[in-house]
Design a protein around this motif. Structure first.
Motif, short mmCIF file in Angstrom:
data_model
loop_
_atom_site.label_atom_id
_atom_site.label_comp_id
_atom_site.label_asym_id
_atom_site.label_seq_id
_atom_site.Cartn_x
_atom_site.Cartn_y
_atom_site.Cartn_z
N GLU A 1 -6.96 4.29 -10.24
CA GLU A 1 -6.19 5.41 -11.22
C GLU A 1 -5.15 5.90 -10.27
O GLU A 1 -4.26 6.04 -10.78
N LEU A 2 -5.05 5.73 -8.09
CA LEU A 2 -4.50 6.11 -7.74
C LEU A 2 -2.73 5.58 -7.55
O LEU A 2 -1.62 6.03 -7.38
N ILE A 3 -2.98 4.36 -7.90
CA ILE A 3 -1.66 3.89 -7.57
C ILE A 3 -1.16 3.56 -9.01
O ILE A 3 -0.12 2.90 -8.68
N ALA A 4 -1.05 3.93 -9.78
CA ALA A 4 -0.36 3.53 -11.38
C ALA A 4 1.01 4.24 -10.44
O ALA A 4 1.55 3.17 -11.33
N ASP B 1 -0.70 12.27 -3.58
CA ASP B 1 -0.15 11.30 -4.17
C ASP B 1 1.15 9.78 -4.06
O ASP B 1 2.25 10.17 -2.95
N PHE B 2 1.05 8.65 -4.51
CA PHE B 2 1.64 7.63 -3.88
C PHE B 2 2.29 7.86 -5.08
O PHE B 2 2.89 7.83 -6.07
N PHE B 3 4.16 7.18 -4.14
CA PHE B 3 5.70 8.29 -4.46
C PHE B 3 5.31 9.31 -5.36
O PHE B 3 6.77 9.08 -6.48
N ARG B 4 4.79 10.17 -4.58
CA ARG B 4 5.00 11.68 -5.15
C ARG B 4 6.67 12.25 -5.17
O ARG B 4 7.21 11.87 -4.02
N GLU B 5 7.41 13.13 -5.57
CA GLU B 5 8.76 13.00 -5.69
C GLU B 5 9.61 11.92 -5.34
O GLU B 5 10.13 11.95 -4.18
N PRO B 6 9.74 11.10 -6.23
CA PRO B 6 10.08 9.72 -5.75
C PRO B 6 11.69 9.53 -5.82
O PRO B 6 12.01 8.38 -4.52
N GLU B 7 12.08 10.88 -5.81
CA GLU B 7 14.35 10.59 -5.50
C GLU B 7 13.99 10.42 -4.30
O GLU B 7 15.58 9.94 -3.02
N HIS B 8 13.36 11.20 -3.05
CA HIS B 8 13.74 11.19 -2.24
C HIS B 8 13.16 9.44 -1.62
O HIS B 8 13.84 9.67 -0.10
N PHE B 9 12.16 8.76 -1.90
CA PHE B 9 12.28 7.58 -1.78
C PHE B 9 13.07 7.20 -2.04
O PHE B 9 14.09 6.11 -1.22
N ASP B 10 13.65 7.16 -3.26
CA ASP B 10 15.85 6.34 -4.23
C ASP B 10 16.07 7.08 -2.93
O ASP B 10 17.25 6.13 -1.71
N LEU B 11 16.43 7.79 -2.17
CA LEU B 11 17.55 8.52 -1.27
C LEU B 11 18.03 7.92 0.48
O LEU B 11 18.20 7.04 0.62
N LEU B 12 15.55 7.98 0.68
CA LEU B 12 15.86 7.14 1.69
C LEU B 12 16.30 5.47 1.94
O LEU B 12 17.26 5.45 3.15
N GLU B 13 16.31 5.11 0.41
CA GLU B 13 16.24 3.36 0.69
C GLU B 13 17.94 3.46 0.43
O GLU B 13 18.81 3.00 1.31
N GLU B 14 18.49 4.16 -0.16
CA GLU B 14 20.16 4.13 -0.50
C GLU B 14 20.74 4.63 0.09
O GLU B 14 21.78 4.24 0.26
N TYR C 1 2.17 -5.25 -2.05
CA TYR C 1 1.27 -4.43 -1.21
C TYR C 1 -0.32 -4.02 -0.85
O TYR C 1 -0.94 -3.34 -0.74
N LEU C 2 -1.06 -4.47 -1.91
CA LEU C 2 -2.54 -4.43 -2.27
C LEU C 2 -3.28 -5.57 -3.08
O LEU C 2 -2.76 -6.26 -3.33
N MET C 3 -4.72 -5.62 -2.54
CA MET C 3 -5.41 -6.25 -2.58
C MET C 3 -6.64 -5.54 -3.30
O MET C 3 -7.29 -3.96 -3.45
N HIS C 4 -6.53 -6.44 -3.84
CA HIS C 4 -7.82 -5.67 -4.65
C HIS C 4 -9.86 -6.77 -4.86
O HIS C 4 -9.13 -7.61 -4.15
N ALA C 5 -10.32 -6.15 -5.07
CA ALA C 5 -11.39 -6.65 -4.97
C ALA C 5 -12.20 -7.46 -5.54
O ALA C 5 -12.07 -7.72 -6.74
N ARG C 6 -13.02 -8.69 -5.22
CA ARG C 6 -13.24 -10.11 -5.61
C ARG C 6 -14.07 -9.46 -6.77
O ARG C 6 -14.02 -10.00 -7.47
N LYS C 7 -15.07 -8.34 -6.63
CA LYS C 7 -16.23 -8.32 -7.40
C LYS C 7 -15.96 -6.64 -7.70
O LYS C 7 -16.50 -6.15 -6.55
N PRO C 8 -14.78 -5.68 -8.35
CA PRO C 8 -14.95 -4.75 -8.20
C PRO C 8 -16.38 -3.90 -8.90
O PRO C 8 -16.73 -4.19 -9.07
#
Length: 294
Positions: A180-183, A94-107, A193-200
Motif C-alpha cells: 500500500e505504501l507504493i501506491a 512516502d514515495f513521491f511525497r510533494e511530487p512537484e519537487h521531483f518534476d522540477l528535478l527532472e525537467e 523498479y519493484l519486485m513482488h514476492a512470488r508467495k505474498p
C-alpha cells in the motif's frame, strides 16, 4: 543491566493511569532536544508516552514510571539511548511525497546542473536525501534519475540517504515495503523498479530491485553534529519537513552545514511548510522551497 522480559508478570491493560512523570518527560525532552534537535513541548507528552510503551513492553517493565526509573536512576540510559531516539523521532515518509519537487528535478534542475558541467563526459550527479527515514525519498529519487539517465545517456548519479534513526535505516537497507505504501509510484516505475514476492504473505510487500539499491547508500547522521563526514560537491540536497521540528537557531546551523556540502550552483530543497526566511544563508530562490547556491 537491562531488565528481562520475565520480570513483567502482569501489565495493566488500561493505560489511562500509566504516564511519565513531569520530571521524566522533561528529562527526555531535554535529551532529545540536545542530541537530535527535535523539540518536544508538553503538548507532545501523550505522543511520546504512546511510543515509549513499546519500549516498556520490550524491556519487560510494568509502567512508564518504571521506564523513567530505569533510564535515570538505574543507569539504563547508556544502553537505551539509541532505542529511545528511534522511538521518539518522527519518521513520516512516502514515495513521491510533494511530487512537484521531483518534476522540477527532472525537467529543470538536472538539465541546468548538466549545462554547468558540459565540459565533462558523463558527469556524476550527487543527490542527498538528508532525512531519508525508511528510504522512500531516496528510492523515489533513484527511480526518477534512473529513467532520466536512461533517456538522456549523458550523466551518472549516486544517492546518499541519511537519518538519525537506526531502525528506519535498517528498513531502507532491506528496501522492503508494504504494497500500500507504493501506491503513489507511477505504474511504469512500479514495473521497472519493484519486485513482488512470488508467495505474498498476509501483508503483501514489494522490494526495490537490486539495480536501484546499488545506486543508493544509506548511513546514520545526526543533523545536530557540528560537521558531516560526506562529500562537499553535492548537486542537490533534499531536507524536507524536518526543520519544522527544530528551533530557529538549530535550523540555521543545519542549513549552513548542508549548504557547505553543495557545489556552486547546487540546490537545497526544503518542505513546502518550511522556509529559509530569517536565516543567514544567502541563496537564490528558484521555486517554492527550492534554493540555489550562488
Amino acid at each position: 543491566m537491562p531488565p528481562s522480559a520475565h520480570q513483567a508478570a502482569v501489565r495493566p491493560e488500561n493505560t489511562d493511569d500509566d504516564h511519565l512523570s513531569l520530571r521524566d518527560f522533561k528529562r527526555i525532552s531535554d535529551l532529545i532536544g540536545a542530541e537530535v534537535g527535535i523539540k518536544l513541548p508538553p503538548t507532545k507528552r501523550l505522543m511520546v508516552e504512546g511510543r515509549l510503551r513499546k519500549r516498556v513492553r520490550a524491556l519487560g517493565l510494568h509502567s512508564l514510571d518504571d521506564y523513567g526509573d530505569y533510564l535515570f536512576h538505574r543507569d539504563g540510559l547508556a544502553v537505551e539511548r539509541p532505542f529511545l531516539i528511534n522511538a521518539v523521532t518522527t519518521n513520516k515518509t512516502d514515495f513521491f511525497r510533494e511530487p512537484e519537487h521531483f518534476d522540477l528535478l527532472e525537467e529543470r534542475l538536472v538539465p541546468d546542473l548538466l549545462a554547468l558541467r558540459r565540459g565533462e563526459r558523463k558527469p556524476l550527479l550527487k543527490i542527498w536525501s538528508a532525512a531519508s527515514s525508511t528510504g522512500a525519498e531516496a528510492y523515489t529519487l533513484a527511480m526518477v534519475l534512473a529513467d532520466l539517465a536512461a533517456e538522456r545517456q549523458d550523466f551518472k548519479f549516486a544517492i546518499l540517504g541519511t537519518d538519525i534513526s537506526t531502525s528506519v535505516l535498517e528498513q531502507g537497507i532491506r528496501a522492503v515495503y508494504p504494497t500500500e505504501l507504493i501506491a503513489p509510484v507511477p505504474p511504469g516505475k512500479q514495473q521497472r523498479y519493484l519486485m513482488h514476492a512470488r508467495k505474498p504473505g498476509q501483508r503483501p510487500e514489494v522490494r526495490i530491485v537490486p539495480e536501484l539499491r546499488r545506486l543508493v547508500r544509506l548511513a546514520r547522521l545526526n543533523l545536530m553534529d557540528t560537521s558531516y563526514p560526506f562529500d562537499r560537491d553535492v548537486d542537490v540536497i533534499f531536507l524536507r519537513n524536518v526543520l519544522i521540528y527544530f528551533d530557529k537557531v538549530d535550523q540555521e546551523k543545519v542549513i549552513l552545514r548542508l549548504v557547505d556540502h553543495l557545489r556552486p550552483g547546487g540546490y537545497l530543497i526544503l518542505g513546502h511548510s518550511e522556509s529559509m526566511i530569517g536565516t543567514a544563508v544567502t541563496m537564490r530562490q528558484v521555486a517554492p522551497a527550492v534554493f540555489q547556491k550562488t
